[in-house]
Every structure is written in structure tokens, then in C-alpha cells.
Design a protein around this motif. Sequence first.
Motif, mmCIF file in Angstrom:
data_model
loop_
_atom_site.group_PDB
_atom_site.id
_atom_site.type_symbol
_atom_site.label_atom_id
_atom_site.label_comp_id
_atom_site.label_asym_id
_atom_site.label_seq_id
_atom_site.Cartn_x
_atom_site.Cartn_y
_atom_site.Cartn_z
ATOM 1 N N TYR A 1 1.162 -1.339 0.222
ATOM 2 C CA TYR A 1 0.095 0.531 0.413
ATOM 3 C C TYR A 1 1.112 1.384 -0.510
ATOM 4 N N GLN A 2 0.871 2.240 -0.985
ATOM 5 C CA GLN A 2 1.359 3.723 -0.585
ATOM 6 C C GLN A 2 0.401 4.132 0.076
ATOM 7 N N ASP A 3 1.042 5.454 0.568
ATOM 8 C CA ASP A 3 1.026 6.028 1.562
ATOM 9 C C ASP A 3 -0.584 6.691 1.744
ATOM 10 N N ARG A 4 -0.929 7.455 0.781
ATOM 11 C CA ARG A 4 -2.577 7.475 1.045
ATOM 12 C C ARG A 4 -3.774 6.494 1.064
ATOM 13 N N ALA A 5 -3.301 4.834 0.608
ATOM 14 C CA ALA A 5 -4.509 3.708 0.265
ATOM 15 C C ALA A 5 -4.233 3.507 2.122
ATOM 16 N N PHE A 6 -2.977 3.439 2.511
ATOM 17 C CA PHE A 6 -2.784 3.062 3.777
ATOM 18 C C PHE A 6 -3.211 4.071 5.018
ATOM 19 N N HIS A 7 -3.190 5.462 4.571
ATOM 20 C CA HIS A 7 -3.697 6.327 5.158
ATOM 21 C C HIS A 7 -5.385 5.838 5.777
ATOM 22 N N GLN A 8 -6.190 5.794 4.499
ATOM 23 C CA GLN A 8 -6.985 5.734 4.297
ATOM 24 C C GLN A 8 -7.881 4.418 4.559
ATOM 25 N N LEU A 9 -7.380 3.350 4.768
ATOM 26 C CA LEU A 9 -7.479 1.898 4.958
ATOM 27 C C LEU A 9 -7.224 2.086 6.607
ATOM 28 N N LEU A 10 -5.994 3.274 7.772
ATOM 29 C CA LEU A 10 -6.823 3.041 9.226
ATOM 30 C C LEU A 10 -7.834 3.734 9.371
ATOM 31 N N LEU A 11 -7.981 4.931 8.688
ATOM 32 C CA LEU A 11 -9.254 5.905 8.999
ATOM 33 C C LEU A 11 -10.844 4.578 8.739
ATOM 34 N N LYS A 12 -10.527 4.064 8.335
ATOM 35 C CA LYS A 12 -11.855 3.410 8.522
ATOM 36 C C LYS A 12 -11.485 1.914 9.226
ATOM 37 N N THR A 13 -10.447 1.604 9.465
ATOM 38 C CA THR A 13 -10.128 0.740 11.050
ATOM 39 C C THR A 13 -10.978 1.486 12.184
ATOM 40 N N LEU A 14 -10.370 2.225 12.083
ATOM 41 C CA LEU A 14 -10.743 3.404 13.437
ATOM 42 C C LEU A 14 -12.229 3.162 13.202
ATOM 43 N N GLY A 15 -12.773 4.260 12.162
ATOM 44 C CA GLY A 15 -14.673 3.721 11.661
ATOM 45 C C GLY A 15 -15.063 2.992 12.197
ATOM 46 N N MET A 16 -14.544 1.873 11.881
ATOM 47 C CA MET A 16 -15.427 0.287 12.554
ATOM 48 C C MET A 16 -14.744 0.130 13.686
ATOM 49 N N GLY A 17 -14.266 0.784 14.311
ATOM 50 C CA GLY A 17 -14.138 0.631 15.704
ATOM 51 C C GLY A 17 -13.052 -1.075 15.985
ATOM 52 N N LEU A 18 -11.724 -1.244 15.141
ATOM 53 C CA LEU A 18 -10.925 -1.663 15.161
ATOM 54 C C LEU A 18 -9.850 -1.246 15.849
ATOM 55 N N ASP A 19 -9.033 -2.247 15.975
ATOM 56 C CA ASP A 19 -7.397 -2.077 16.718
ATOM 57 C C ASP A 19 -6.938 -1.328 15.822
ATOM 58 N N CYS A 20 -6.648 -0.748 15.233
ATOM 59 C CA CYS A 20 -5.088 0.545 14.262
ATOM 60 C C CYS A 20 -4.151 -0.130 14.653
ATOM 61 N N GLY A 21 -3.576 -0.654 15.935
ATOM 62 C CA GLY A 21 -2.811 -1.287 16.270
ATOM 63 C C GLY A 21 -2.340 -2.166 15.473
ATOM 64 N N ARG A 22 -3.069 -3.035 14.961
ATOM 65 C CA ARG A 22 -3.015 -4.623 13.922
ATOM 66 C C ARG A 22 -2.628 -4.241 13.109
ATOM 67 N N ILE A 23 -2.446 -3.068 12.513
ATOM 68 C CA ILE A 23 -2.249 -2.690 11.207
ATOM 69 C C ILE A 23 -1.158 -2.847 10.845
ATOM 70 N N ALA A 24 -0.798 -3.917 10.258
ATOM 71 C CA ALA A 24 0.654 -4.607 9.879
ATOM 72 C C ALA A 24 1.449 -3.462 9.314
ATOM 73 N N GLY A 25 2.806 -3.098 9.716
ATOM 74 C CA GLY A 25 3.879 -1.731 8.906
ATOM 75 C C GLY A 25 3.143 -0.805 9.488
ATOM 76 N N LEU A 26 2.957 -0.209 10.590
ATOM 77 C CA LEU A 26 1.587 1.245 11.294
ATOM 78 C C LEU A 26 3.211 1.835 12.012
ATOM 79 N N GLU A 27 4.181 1.595 12.581
ATOM 80 C CA GLU A 27 5.047 1.776 13.212
ATOM 81 C C GLU A 27 6.049 2.907 11.876
ATOM 82 N N GLN A 28 5.878 1.746 11.054
ATOM 83 C CA GLN A 28 6.725 2.301 9.885
ATOM 84 C C GLN A 28 6.500 3.414 8.654
ATOM 85 N N ARG A 29 5.242 3.607 9.370
ATOM 86 C CA ARG A 29 3.951 4.789 8.555
ATOM 87 C C ARG A 29 3.767 5.771 9.267
#
Length: 252
Positions: A159-187
Motif C-alpha cells: 500500500y502506498q501512503d494514501r491508501a494506507f492512511h485511508q485504510l487506517l481511518l476506516k479501521t478506526l471508523g469500524m471500531g477495530l484496533d488500528c495497532g494491528r495494521i501491519a507496518g503501522l509503526e513504519q508509516r
Amino acid sequence: MTMDVTAPSPTLVIRHEAFAERRRLLEQPLDTDTRAWWQQALEQLAAQPSANTLVLLSSQCRRRLGDIPVSPGWNRTQLARAVLLAELLEHQEVAGQQPLLRQLFLWGDDQEKCVLLKVLDDLDSQGCCLELALQAGRTNNREVFAAIALDNPFVAHHYQDRAFHQLLLKTLGMGLDCGRIAGLEQRLSVDLNQLALEHMEEHLAAGRSVSDSLPQAIAFDLLSQAQHQRLRGLCQQQRLPAHWLGHLQPGT
């Protein structure tokens, strides 16, 4: 809203060792009768390597193998479906692999879609099925979305940054744990900080609680002094959970 798509690789590159390990985990505890059915299933797929054959065998997996846990995040049925996917792709001409994978995703039920997404990085280590992953990320089905969003290395790798950021926001919006998104720390970045804080402010303005996992999407050392002070003030007003204070620099 569109997501960035990188240039795809022309062919699928399958990580054979990953599926060999899944097959080993599946087969090791099988009893004689179940092992015999499983071997027949593999032979049937090799003899008739088509989407129809896979769908038929996949539908039999739950009845024959059940939901017995095998390893963290995997049960027998899931492992079998993953191995069958890889076996079918191995029997296809290169040009037909991507269309077949898209067809199987469209045909699959929610559980079958989840298995495909969970192993997508091993089925496609070069990322040529990025559009399929992005399509999966547009679903409103929480289970299917979680399969691509959480603990999935495909996201980190392709995922490029824009797609990654949108995925993260949707993860939060769905009430899921964004800490489980692979590669978050590096982004983590200034840009992601801004998105995360905007998300926080929107929730606060609407009187909604802020996700406990949101701090994991923030690089606190990159926040401005004003941003630090804003967060500290929100904590003092008890509008943010007290654990946020542990992330803030003393004296800001």
C-alpha cells in the motif's frame, strides 16, 4: 474516494514454503479417515483444476474438517481452504492466475473471502493483486474488512501512503484496533498525525468516544507544541482517557 495503486507485477509469485507449512500444520493431527478425504480432495483438484472444483471442495471443508483451532488465527477449515487456493493457482497458466483469483473472491462467501485475503501476501508476494485488496477494503462487512486490514502483511508491503492512511481511518471508523495494521509503526509521520488528530477532533465534536488504539497511529515525538498542549488539555478535561498522558512529553 480513490486510493493510490502502484504498478503491478505481471505474474503471481507464490511463497510455496508458507503454504507447505500450512499444509503440514493441517495434516499432522488428522485421523485416518479425514486424511483420506483430504488426499482425495487434493487429487480431485489436481485432476480438475477449476474454480468450480475449488468451490465444491471448499464447501466440504467445514463439514469434513471443522473449526478446530490449529494455530493462532487459524482453524482446520481455514488452513485447508488456503492450501487449496495455492494448489489451484499452481495448476493455472500464468495469464489466468489473476483473473481466477478475482473470480474466486467474487464467488466466495464471507469466510472464504477472509481466507483469500489473509493469505494474499503469500499468494501474491509482488503485489500484482493490489486492486483486489483495495476492493476488499471498500466493503462494509466488518469481518471481510478485518481480514485485509488487520495483521495482513500485504498492506505493509504494497500500500502506498494514501491508501494506507485511508485504510487506517476506516479501521478506526469500524471500531477495530488500528495497532494491528501491519507496518503501522513504519508509516508514522507528520501527515498521519494530522489525520489521526482530525479523526479525534471529529469524534469529540460529535460527542463520541475516541478509539483506545488511536495513540498507536500518532508519532508523539513529531507533534508540535500546540498539538501537545491540546492533547494535554483534553486529558485534563477528561475528554480523552488518562493513558494518553503517558504518551505526552513532560512540560508541554
